[in-house]
Design an enzyme around this catalytic site. Structure first.
Site, PDB file in Angstrom:
ATOM      1  N   GLU A  68       8.731  21.364 -27.375  1.00 41.54           N
ATOM      2  CA  GLU A  68       7.851  22.088 -26.543  1.00 41.54           C
ATOM      3  C   GLU A  68       7.741  23.808 -26.854  1.00 41.54           C
ATOM      4  O   GLU A  68       6.793  24.177 -26.339  1.00 41.54           O
ATOM      5  CB  GLU A  68       8.432  21.954 -25.120  1.00 41.54           C
ATOM      6  CG  GLU A  68       9.557  22.480 -24.589  1.00 41.54           C
ATOM      7  CD  GLU A  68      10.883  21.659 -24.998  1.00 41.54           C
ATOM      8  OE1 GLU A  68      11.959  21.826 -24.429  1.00 41.54           O
ATOM      9  OE2 GLU A  68      10.878  20.775 -25.861  1.00 41.54           O
ATOM     10  N   HIS A 107      13.853  21.129 -29.618  1.00 41.42           N
ATOM     11  CA  HIS A 107      12.894  21.375 -28.706  1.00 41.42           C
ATOM     12  C   HIS A 107      11.207  21.314 -29.235  1.00 41.42           C
ATOM     13  O   HIS A 107      11.123  22.446 -29.744  1.00 41.42           O
ATOM     14  CB  HIS A 107      12.943  22.482 -27.785  1.00 41.42           C
ATOM     15  CG  HIS A 107      14.314  22.464 -27.022  1.00 41.42           C
ATOM     16  ND1 HIS A 107      14.436  22.326 -25.700  1.00 41.42           N
ATOM     17  CD2 HIS A 107      15.759  22.943 -27.313  1.00 41.42           C
ATOM     18  CE1 HIS A 107      15.597  22.221 -25.455  1.00 41.42           C
ATOM     19  NE2 HIS A 107      16.297  22.630 -26.243  1.00 41.42           N
ATOM     20  N   CYS A 144      16.999  16.997 -26.815  1.00 34.79           N
ATOM     21  CA  CYS A 144      18.251  17.830 -26.522  1.00 34.79           C
ATOM     22  C   CYS A 144      19.398  17.179 -25.772  1.00 34.79           C
ATOM     23  O   CYS A 144      19.983  16.202 -26.218  1.00 34.79           O
ATOM     24  CB  CYS A 144      17.971  19.162 -26.032  1.00 34.79           C
ATOM     25  SG  CYS A 144      19.206  20.443 -26.629  1.00 34.79           S
TER      26      CYS A 144
END
Length: 509
Positions: free
Chosen positions: A169, A167, A79
């Protein structure tokens, strides 16, 4: 420790999630603020750049020197990191025409080797940014796009440098874990050797080297963190560990005696100290949450210091500090505002003159539980819900009295025992009752009452950073409410908290 992964934190709310996902791959990683890059990078085999609330176009945007990393080590930029490499690497970043938040699909994956190996086209990813990469940096090669984001992923030709606008994660990115594994295991060739057994072996040896033949005191709380820390230290130094369990009068009903009983069978050297009256005295007239926390912290230090002095020639204080506390205390300017004061990071007064040992300071909560399982600790203890350090003091809104503590202990016991009876306890991350500073009109028999209101709170979470309220069965709530009102004198109304975190915190104070 070799084969480490370095995560540089630019202030993203998701940075700890990156670390958790990496650890789930049995790979050790550390988070460091972007402006405090470790001098010695030799032990790091790969680097990940986090997201950020900043725009790379802003004057005050984080601007680290990556000259020792980019082109020298495998690098994954997430990002803000991806935008940073583009903006300062010959490309351009512009404001997005549409705010790019939430779910998106990778409509095009140009190369399914390397970073996107095994990841199907149209896989869902999670976007969270208001800028977009309009032009790739020098030698940048596009890897993937969404319908709205042309440069959703790219790499730098001639380097092991990869960048993604989304993202990996967060759970909403369907193949995020696969992408991290592709980067760390297959591209960076990091070994997956971070296991509970390996942690126990290396930590016991490190504790023996650190402490030697010195005596150590540890404040047990009855919770998971302090218990696992105690067993690790006991494994390392045996009877030279002195555990002190202080009853601050703000524990759950009968918890002081039940916890002491539980520790008896674990071989630990534990002393129970009942200081209830001292803590209640220190809390007299205090209503402000931070004032209550400080009063409890000061009283604990006084009691603990007094008890520690009874152990001759003690040199070390052990604490159950875990990694989120450490990250919070050294975080970059802007990543996370201090919501409440931590009671176990940097809180030692000078007069105690003890060196600190923290066996769990690099572990997340779920990792602590896995290490506890490896150590053979009772699953019931490992499954205990987190309980705040200040105890029921921050679940009694307003001032604290012995009568209010009694009421809340009774209410809490009915709620928690009910969760266990209905087989709901293990499905909840944390539960408790809150005594509100309001009174409510009620009718009991033919009499009008004006009594207290309690709120019940139950949340599900993986790490406490975010949490959703639990949709408990109406029948359970009905039974629990009836039991509380009928059995706890002073309460005539029960409500259930249906707020999630964010915006509401798990605790009310």
């Amino acid at each position: 420790m070799q084969n480490n992964v370095l995560i540089l934190d630019f202030g993203s709310q998701y940075t700890q999630l990156i670390a958790r996902r990496v650890r789930e791959l049995n790979i050790y990683c550390e988070i460091h603020p972007y402006h405090k890059i470790p001098e010695n990078l030799d032990s790091f085999k790969a680097v990940i750049l986090s997201g950020s609330p900043f725009s790379v176009r802003a004057e005050d945007a984080p601007h680290p020197d990556l000259s020792r990393i980019k082109g020298h080590k495998p690098l994954l930029a997430v990002c803000y990191g991806a935008q940073y490499l583009a903006h300062f690497g010959g490309g351009s970043v512009e404001p997005s025409n549409i705010r790019e938040y939430g779910r998106a699909k990778l409509s095009t994956i140009i190369n399914r080797n390397g970073l996107f190996a095994g990841i199907p086209e149209d896989t869902q990813v999670w976007m969270s940014h208001s800028d977009t990469i309009a032009q790739l940096p020098t030698k940048g090669v596009r890897l993937a796009s969404t319908d709205d984001v042309a440069n959703a992923a790219y790499f730098i030709d001639g380097e092991e440098t990869y960048a993604i606008q989304f993202h990996p994660e967060v759970y909403h990115t369907q193949h995020g874990k696969q992408l991290l594994e592709n980067f760390l295991v297959h591209i960076a060739e990091v070994e997956q050797s971070w296991t509970p057994a390996a942690f126990v072996d290396s930590t016991v040896k490190a504790l023996q080297d650190q402490v030697g033949n010195d005596k150590v005191v540890l404040g047990l709380s009855g919770g998971v963190d302090s218990t696992v820390a105690a067993i690790l230290l006991h494994k390392a130094i045996g009877k030279k560990l002195y555990c002190i369990f202080v009853n601050n009068g703000l524990l759950r009903k009968d918890e002081f005696n039940s916890v002491l009983e539980q520790y008896k069978g674990m071989g630990l050297n534990v002393k129970g100290v009942d200081a209830s009256a001292r803590f209640l005295k220190a809390l007299e007239g205090l209503s402000d949450p931070e004032a209550k926390r400080k009063a409890i912290g000061n009283a604990f230090i006084e009691v603990f210091d007094q008890e520690a002095h009874l152990v001759e020639d003690v040199h070390w204080l052990a604490q159950g500090t875990i990694y989120p506390d450490v990250i919070e205390s050294v975080s970059v300017n802007g990543p996370s505002v201090t919501i409440k004061s931590h009671h176990n990071v940097g809180g030692l007064p000078d007069f105690m003159k003890l060196k600190v040992v923290e066996p769990l300071r690099m572990l997340f909560k779920d990792e602590v539980r896995r290490v506890g399982k490896e150590l053979g600790i009772d699953p019931e203890l490992l499954g205990r819900h987190p309980f705040p350090g200040p105890g029921l003091a921050i679940r009694i809104l307003g001032d604290i009295t012995a009568e209010k503590v009694r009421i809340l202990q009774e209410v809490d016991a009915i709620f928690i025992n009910g969760l266990k009876k209905w087989n709901l306890y293990d499905k909840v991350w944390q539960a408790g009752a809150i005594l509100l500073p309001v009174q409510s009109v009620g009718v009991m028999g033919d009499e009008r009452t004006y009594e207290k209101v309690v709120a019940l709170r139950a949340v599900e979470s993986t790490d406490g950073m975010t949490a959703d309220w639990v949709n408990l069965p109406y029948e359970f709530l009905q039974e629990t409410s009836n039991h509380i009102i009928n059995r706890v004198k002073g309460v005539n109304r029960v409500v259930y908290d249906i707020s999630s975190k964010p915006p509401a915190t798990i605790e009310w104070e």
